[in-house]
Scaffold this motif. Sequence first.
Motif, PDB file in Angstrom:
ATOM      1  N   PRO A 157       0.860  -1.390  -0.009  1.00 53.97           N
ATOM      2  CA  PRO A 157       0.125  -0.039  -0.012  1.00 53.97           C
ATOM      3  C   PRO A 157       0.928   1.484  -0.012  1.00 53.97           C
ATOM      4  O   PRO A 157       0.433   2.166  -0.553  1.00 53.97           O
ATOM      5  CB  PRO A 157      -0.600  -0.130   1.369  1.00 53.97           C
ATOM      6  CG  PRO A 157      -0.897  -1.575   1.589  1.00 53.97           C
ATOM      7  CD  PRO A 157       0.520  -2.046   1.133  1.00 53.97           C
ATOM      8  N   GLU A 158       1.970   1.406   0.658  1.00 51.13           N
ATOM      9  CA  GLU A 158       2.695   2.357   0.698  1.00 51.13           C
ATOM     10  C   GLU A 158       3.413   2.960  -0.615  1.00 51.13           C
ATOM     11  O   GLU A 158       3.385   3.944  -0.898  1.00 51.13           O
ATOM     12  CB  GLU A 158       4.110   2.145   1.640  1.00 51.13           C
ATOM     13  CG  GLU A 158       3.581   2.291   3.218  1.00 51.13           C
ATOM     14  CD  GLU A 158       2.884   0.862   3.445  1.00 51.13           C
ATOM     15  OE1 GLU A 158       2.293   0.569   4.616  1.00 51.13           O
ATOM     16  OE2 GLU A 158       3.044  -0.326   2.866  1.00 51.13           O
ATOM     17  N   GLU A 159       3.836   1.703  -1.484  1.00 47.06           N
ATOM     18  CA  GLU A 159       4.428   1.757  -2.901  1.00 47.06           C
ATOM     19  C   GLU A 159       3.392   2.587  -3.640  1.00 47.06           C
ATOM     20  O   GLU A 159       3.413   3.479  -4.429  1.00 47.06           O
ATOM     21  CB  GLU A 159       4.956   0.529  -3.283  1.00 47.06           C
ATOM     22  CG  GLU A 159       5.522   0.651  -4.952  1.00 47.06           C
ATOM     23  CD  GLU A 159       5.927  -0.231  -5.512  1.00 47.06           C
ATOM     24  OE1 GLU A 159       6.403  -0.353  -6.491  1.00 47.06           O
ATOM     25  OE2 GLU A 159       5.448  -1.502  -5.070  1.00 47.06           O
ATOM     26  N   ALA A 160       2.121   1.876  -3.487  1.00 47.09           N
ATOM     27  CA  ALA A 160       1.099   2.367  -4.407  1.00 47.09           C
ATOM     28  C   ALA A 160       0.670   3.903  -3.797  1.00 47.09           C
ATOM     29  O   ALA A 160       0.516   4.419  -4.889  1.00 47.09           O
ATOM     30  CB  ALA A 160      -0.136   1.745  -4.222  1.00 47.09           C
ATOM     31  N   GLN A 161       0.678   4.231  -2.707  1.00 47.42           N
ATOM     32  CA  GLN A 161       0.450   5.774  -2.200  1.00 47.42           C
ATOM     33  C   GLN A 161       1.340   6.451  -2.668  1.00 47.42           C
ATOM     34  O   GLN A 161       1.103   7.574  -3.316  1.00 47.42           O
ATOM     35  CB  GLN A 161       0.427   5.808  -0.672  1.00 47.42           C
ATOM     36  CG  GLN A 161      -0.237   6.844  -0.234  1.00 47.42           C
ATOM     37  CD  GLN A 161      -1.447   7.155  -0.195  1.00 47.42           C
ATOM     38  OE1 GLN A 161      -2.310   6.419  -0.154  1.00 47.42           O
ATOM     39  NE2 GLN A 161      -1.966   8.475  -0.559  1.00 47.42           N
ATOM     40  N   ALA A 162       2.703   6.142  -2.602  1.00 40.97           N
ATOM     41  CA  ALA A 162       3.819   7.065  -2.999  1.00 40.97           C
ATOM     42  C   ALA A 162       3.669   7.163  -4.688  1.00 40.97           C
ATOM     43  O   ALA A 162       3.884   8.392  -5.214  1.00 40.97           O
ATOM     44  CB  ALA A 162       5.159   6.307  -3.051  1.00 40.97           C
ATOM     45  N   LEU A 163       3.307   6.145  -5.459  1.00 40.54           N
ATOM     46  CA  LEU A 163       3.135   6.403  -7.033  1.00 40.54           C
ATOM     47  C   LEU A 163       2.072   7.081  -7.144  1.00 40.54           C
ATOM     48  O   LEU A 163       2.167   8.189  -8.075  1.00 40.54           O
ATOM     49  CB  LEU A 163       3.044   4.850  -7.426  1.00 40.54           C
ATOM     50  CG  LEU A 163       4.142   3.868  -7.647  1.00 40.54           C
ATOM     51  CD1 LEU A 163       3.589   2.490  -7.935  1.00 40.54           C
ATOM     52  CD2 LEU A 163       5.313   4.497  -8.507  1.00 40.54           C
ATOM     53  N   ALA A 164       0.986   7.089  -6.666  1.00 40.06           N
ATOM     54  CA  ALA A 164      -0.428   7.955  -6.711  1.00 40.06           C
ATOM     55  C   ALA A 164      -0.281   9.236  -6.716  1.00 40.06           C
ATOM     56  O   ALA A 164      -0.350  10.370  -7.059  1.00 40.06           O
ATOM     57  CB  ALA A 164      -1.513   7.512  -6.222  1.00 40.06           C
ATOM     58  N   GLU A 165       0.597   9.514  -5.258  1.00 36.80           N
ATOM     59  CA  GLU A 165       0.747  11.076  -4.866  1.00 36.80           C
ATOM     60  C   GLU A 165       1.903  11.537  -5.867  1.00 36.80           C
ATOM     61  O   GLU A 165       1.855  12.776  -5.746  1.00 36.80           O
ATOM     62  CB  GLU A 165       1.176  10.931  -3.252  1.00 36.80           C
ATOM     63  CG  GLU A 165       0.240  10.650  -2.322  1.00 36.80           C
ATOM     64  CD  GLU A 165       0.703  10.499  -0.926  1.00 36.80           C
ATOM     65  OE1 GLU A 165       1.942  10.612  -0.725  1.00 36.80           O
ATOM     66  OE2 GLU A 165      -0.368  10.461  -0.255  1.00 36.80           O
ATOM     67  N   ALA A 166       2.816  10.857  -6.545  1.00 32.31           N
ATOM     68  CA  ALA A 166       3.636  11.641  -7.330  1.00 32.31           C
ATOM     69  C   ALA A 166       3.242  11.917  -8.818  1.00 32.31           C
ATOM     70  O   ALA A 166       3.866  12.448  -9.468  1.00 32.31           O
ATOM     71  CB  ALA A 166       4.911  10.666  -7.609  1.00 32.31           C
TER      72      ALA A 166
END
Length: 89
Positions: A56-65
């Motif tokens: 979830p952390e990777e997905a959040q980082a990708l989406a926020e970028a």
Amino acid sequence: MHYVALLTIIDQELNAKVRPAHLDYLDKLYKENKVVMAGPFTDKKGGMVIYCADSPEEAQALAEADPVVAEGARTLELREWNALSFPLS
């Protein structure tokens, strides 16, 4: 795991300005197998991105970028998605 990002436009003018960077970003992630599918809603109020991420952390980082999120043109709602494979039997 798959994650769905719902991206609702909150600033049309800013969205139009940042959209080329958004599309370039998605294309880059698609080539890295981090984006499965993406596209706008027909009502022109936003779009959806399906990410493939290890956490979830990777997905959040990708989406926020994503430039449309980072620049404040769209809101972000990110949800983990358990895609079904067919046939279900």
